[in-house]
Scaffold this motif. Sequence first.
Motif, short mmCIF file in Angstrom:
data_model
loop_
_atom_site.label_atom_id
_atom_site.label_comp_id
_atom_site.label_asym_id
_atom_site.label_seq_id
_atom_site.Cartn_x
_atom_site.Cartn_y
_atom_site.Cartn_z
N ASN A 46 -23.34 -10.25 10.74
CA ASN A 46 -23.90 -11.45 10.10
C ASN A 46 -23.91 -11.35 8.58
OD1 ASN A 46 -24.41 -12.63 12.61
ND2 ASN A 46 -26.44 -11.65 12.75
N TRP A 47 -23.72 -10.18 8.04
CA TRP A 47 -23.68 -10.00 6.60
C TRP A 47 -22.28 -10.10 6.04
CZ3 TRP A 47 -26.87 -4.84 6.94
CH2 TRP A 47 -28.13 -5.14 7.49
N GLY A 48 -21.29 -10.38 6.88
CA GLY A 48 -19.91 -10.46 6.43
C GLY A 48 -19.30 -9.11 6.13
N ILE A 49 -19.77 -8.06 6.82
CA ILE A 49 -19.31 -6.70 6.59
C ILE A 49 -18.67 -6.18 7.88
CG2 ILE A 49 -20.03 -4.33 6.07
CD1 ILE A 49 -22.24 -5.53 4.36
N LYS A 50 -17.54 -5.50 7.73
CA LYS A 50 -16.82 -4.92 8.85
C LYS A 50 -16.79 -3.40 8.71
CE LYS A 50 -14.18 -4.48 12.44
NZ LYS A 50 -14.72 -4.66 13.80
N MET A 51 -17.25 -2.70 9.75
CA MET A 51 -17.22 -1.24 9.76
C MET A 51 -15.84 -0.76 10.20
SD MET A 51 -20.09 0.11 8.85
CE MET A 51 -21.45 -0.83 8.16
N THR A 52 -15.27 0.13 9.44
CA THR A 52 -13.99 0.73 9.82
C THR A 52 -14.17 2.08 10.50
OG1 THR A 52 -13.78 1.74 7.63
CG2 THR A 52 -12.81 -0.44 7.94
N ALA A 53 -15.18 2.84 10.10
CA ALA A 53 -15.41 4.15 10.72
C ALA A 53 -16.79 4.65 10.34
CB ALA A 53 -14.35 5.17 10.28
N ALA B 265 -19.08 -14.76 0.87
CA ALA B 265 -20.21 -15.69 0.80
C ALA B 265 -21.37 -15.20 1.66
CB ALA B 265 -19.76 -17.08 1.26
N ALA B 266 -21.09 -14.72 2.86
CA ALA B 266 -22.15 -14.20 3.72
C ALA B 266 -22.77 -12.93 3.15
CB ALA B 266 -21.60 -13.93 5.12
#
Length: 280
Positions: free
Chosen positions: A154-161, A100-101
Amino acid sequence: MDTTIIIVLVISVIVLILLMVLFSAIRIVQQYERGVIFVLGRLIGAKGPGLFLVPPFISRMTKVDLRIVTLTVPPQEVISRDNVTIKVTAVIYFYVVDPAAAVVNVVSFLQATTQIGQTTLRNVLGQSELDELLSQRNKINQQLQAIIDEHTENWGIKMTAVEIKDIELPVTMQRAMAKQAEAEREKRAKIIHAEGEFQASTQLAQAANIIGSQPSTLQLRYLQTLTEIAVEKNSTIIFPLPIDIIEPFLGMMKRSASSVEQQNGDTSRPAPYVPPTTLT
């Protein structure tokens, strides 16, 4: 009869409309996707995976992929802190944790992530020196990941690398680094050679002290050397004679020579001067 046909046609139209409404309300989302649903422009939430129904004609659904996305940052020309122009390419790995984000808070999260990756790459590498970029790449990768993750949270995104893929140096800098590496290897080679000479001289000095304390050891060493030379079947063998063997003969020759010099000195000594006498 006409009334029956009309009733059948009306029922058929109603059934067809109901089927169309039903099919328009059916949504299917894959296992790796989520459907963000808006009803009359208002966010309802994310649903899925599988099959579910939404209000027809007044709802809109946007599918969001939850798999890890590999995003290549285009080559960026960066000036390091020590004023070296380099071209850097990086790769970003991320996935959506809040569908949603990702739909509501940003227009296009892929484009936004690409842009924030480029700007962060330039800023971080511009504050680092060239040697640090080449030797501490893992540290810089972690720093890039932390900064980008902070912006995309805040965009609902997670960085893995975040990985620096390639660093392209100017030709002149490559030559200078090659000369520096060659000089460093020569320095190490000279140091190793000097250490070897020092250790060898130390061992030779210890061996000389041991052999000097035991004269018979030197004679045994001569005999061993003679044995090793004889194995090779040489026609001519030059073997040094130990000094301690001929030393008595040298002493006798010196004593005989000194005695002869003394005898020659007595016979050749001039007679004492006697003044002439005058007879009166």
